[in-house]
Enzyme design. Structure first.
Site, short mmCIF file in Angstrom:
data_model
loop_
_atom_site.label_atom_id
_atom_site.label_comp_id
_atom_site.label_asym_id
_atom_site.label_seq_id
_atom_site.Cartn_x
_atom_site.Cartn_y
_atom_site.Cartn_z
N MET A 204 0.85 -1.19 0.00
CA MET A 204 0.00 0.00 0.00
C MET A 204 0.89 1.25 0.00
O MET A 204 0.43 2.35 0.32
CB MET A 204 -0.94 0.00 1.21
CG MET A 204 -1.91 -1.18 1.17
SD MET A 204 -3.49 -0.86 1.99
CE MET A 204 -2.96 -0.46 3.63
N HIS B 160 9.21 -3.53 3.54
CA HIS B 160 8.78 -3.78 2.15
C HIS B 160 10.01 -4.10 1.27
O HIS B 160 9.95 -4.98 0.40
CB HIS B 160 8.11 -2.54 1.55
CG HIS B 160 6.86 -2.10 2.23
ND1 HIS B 160 6.80 -0.97 3.01
CD2 HIS B 160 5.61 -2.64 2.23
CE1 HIS B 160 5.56 -0.81 3.45
NE2 HIS B 160 4.82 -1.82 3.00
N GLU C 172 5.64 -11.27 7.33
CA GLU C 172 5.13 -12.04 8.48
C GLU C 172 4.63 -11.13 9.60
O GLU C 172 4.02 -11.59 10.54
CB GLU C 172 6.22 -12.98 9.00
CG GLU C 172 6.44 -14.15 8.06
CD GLU C 172 7.62 -15.03 8.45
OE1 GLU C 172 8.32 -14.71 9.44
OE2 GLU C 172 7.84 -16.03 7.73
O1 PAF Z 1 -0.14 -5.65 3.56
C1 PAF Z 1 -0.54 -4.75 2.80
O2 PAF Z 1 0.16 -3.77 2.54
C2 PAF Z 1 -1.94 -4.85 2.21
O3 PAF Z 1 -2.84 -5.42 3.10
C3 PAF Z 1 -1.96 -5.59 0.85
C4 PAF Z 1 -1.53 -7.04 0.99
C5 PAF Z 1 -1.04 -4.88 -0.14
C6 PAF Z 1 -3.38 -5.58 0.29
O4 PAF Z 1 -3.87 -4.29 0.14
#
Ligand code: PAF
Length: 314
Positions: free
Chosen positions: A60, A67, A178
Site C-alpha cells: 500500500m 517492504h 510475516e
Molecule cells: O499488507 C498490505 O500492505 C496490504 O494489506 C496488501 C496485501 C497490499 C493488500 O492491500
C-alpha cells in the site's frame, strides 16, 4: 458488513494500448510504472510467453525497509520483479484511517527502482473498483480471529484486492510480510482453497534498531509514544523467554504481557493472544511452537506485532 464506501469512479478505460508495442508505461527512471489493468496483464503475458518467472510484492506504499526486504526475496525468486502500490479502500472500515494513510508515490518509486524492481502497478480506485463493482472474497474461519474481530471488513478487503492483483499481475510467486501474520495465513488459505497456481512466500519481520516492528503507520507515532509502542516487542520477547524456559500456561503468558503493556498510560489493548500458527485457534498449553500475536492502540495508532514462542527443544 459495513466497509468504507468505494468511490463512484468512472468505468476503467484500460483497453487503449494494443498488444505487442512493448511495455505500455510511463517510465520513472528505469522502472516501468503501469496504471491500467489491461496494460499490466499484457506485460505479465509477455513475461510468461518469454518463459520468465514473475515475482510480486503487493504493497500500500509509503515503503520502509520491511517492504524492501520483501523485494529482495522477490528478486531472488523471479526473473522479473513486480510490485504494486495501492491503498485499498475495501480493507478500511468507515472510521479507519484510509484518508490519512501516508502516501508518497515518487519516493516509493525511487526506492523500488534502487531495489531492482522491474515494474510497478499503480492502479487508481476507479481502475480496480469501477462503478457497479460488487464482487468480494470471504474466508469463513481465519478472519474470525485476532484482527478480524475488531476490523470486520479488513480480510474481505485484503482477500478481494489480492486475488484481483493476482489476476492482473499473474505472478508465479508472491511475497508478504510475516508482521501481518494473519493476512499471510489468509492469503495462503485462499490460494490453496481456490487452487491458484501461485507460491506464497513469507518474509521475516524487520524491526527498527530498538525493536519496533516496521510499519507505515509508525509515522503517526510521536517520540513521546515510543516507549509505549516498544512495549509490544518487549512483551513478546519476555513471553518468548518464559516459554523457552519451560512455561506452558498460555493464560499466564497472556496475563503477563497484558499487564506489562497496560502499564503504559497511552496504550489500549485490542488483543493479546497465544494461538495455533496455522488455524489461529486459541491454545491453552504451549507444548509446540505457538504464535503470540498482539494488537494495541498507542494513542490513535493501531500497532500489531507477533512472535513464535517455542518450548525448550522445539
Ligand atoms: O499488507 C498490505 O500492505 C496490504 O494489506 C496488501 C496485501 C497490499 C493488500 O492491500
Amino acid at each position: 458488513m459495513e466497509s468504507r464506501p468505494l468511490s463512484e469512479g468512472c468505468p476503467s478505460t484500460d483497453n487503449t494500448v494494443p498488444v505487442g508495442l512493448g511495455p505500455p508505461t510511463r517510465k520513472a527512471n528505469a522502472i516501468d510504472v503501469i496504471q491500467h489493468i489491461k496494460d499490466m496483464q499484457r506485460y505479465a503475458d509477455r513475461v510468461r510467453s518469454d518463459d520468465h518467472t514473475m515475482a510480486f510484492v503487493p504493497t500500500m506504499g509509503f515503503l520502509h525497509e520491511g517492504h524492501l526486504s520483501l523485494c529482495r526475496i522477490g528478486r531472488e525468486r523471479g526473473d522479473v520483479l513486480a510490485a504494486s502500490i495501492f491503498v485499498n479502500p475495501a480493507q478500511f472500515g468507515p472510521t479507519e484511517d484510509f484518508d490519512t494513510y501516508p502516501r508518497n508515490l515518487e519516493r516509493d518509486l525511487s526506492l523500488l527502482e534502487k531495489e531492482g524492481v522491474d515494474v510497478v502497478f499503480t492502479p487508481t480506485e476507479a481502475n480496480l473498483y469501477p462503478e457497479g463493482y460488487q464482487t468480494y472474497v470471504n474466508l469463513t474461519q481465519l478472519p474470525e480471529h485476532l484482527c478480524g474481530l475488531s476490523r470486520p471488513v479488513f480480510f474481505r478487503g485484503v482477500a478481494t484486492v489480492v486475488i484481483k492483483l493476482f489476476h492482473i499481475v499473474k505472478p508465479h510467486v508472491a511475497v508478504f510480510g510475516e508482521k501481518d501474520f494473519q493476512q499471510l495465513q489468509v492469503i495462503r488459505r485462499m490460494v490453496a482453497d481456490l487452487d491458484m497456481d501461485i507460491e506464497i512466500e513469507g518474509g521475516p519481520i524487520v524491526r527498527e534498531s530498538d525493536g519496533l516492528a516496521m510499519s507505515s503507520r509508525n509515522s503517526y507515532l510521536g517520540s513521546e509514544q515510543r516507549p509505549a509502542a516498544l512495549s509490544l516487542y518487549r512483551a513478546l520477547c519476555a513471553a518468548k523467554d518464559r516459554v523457552g524456559s519451560g512455561e506452558t500456561d498460555a493464560a499466564k503468558i497472556i496475563q503477563e504481557a497484558t499487564e506489562s503493556i497496560g502499564s503504559y498510560p497511552d496504550t489500549d489493548i485490542d488483543y493479546v493472544t497465544v494461538c495455533d500458527p496455522i488455524t489461529l485457534d486459541d491454545i491453552s498449553r504451549i507444548d509446540d511452537p505457538a504464535l503470540m500475536a498482539l494488537a494495541v492502540k498507542v494513542g490513535q495508532t493501531r500497532l500489531i506485532d507477533n512472535m513464535i514462542l517455542a518450548p525448550p527443544g522445539k
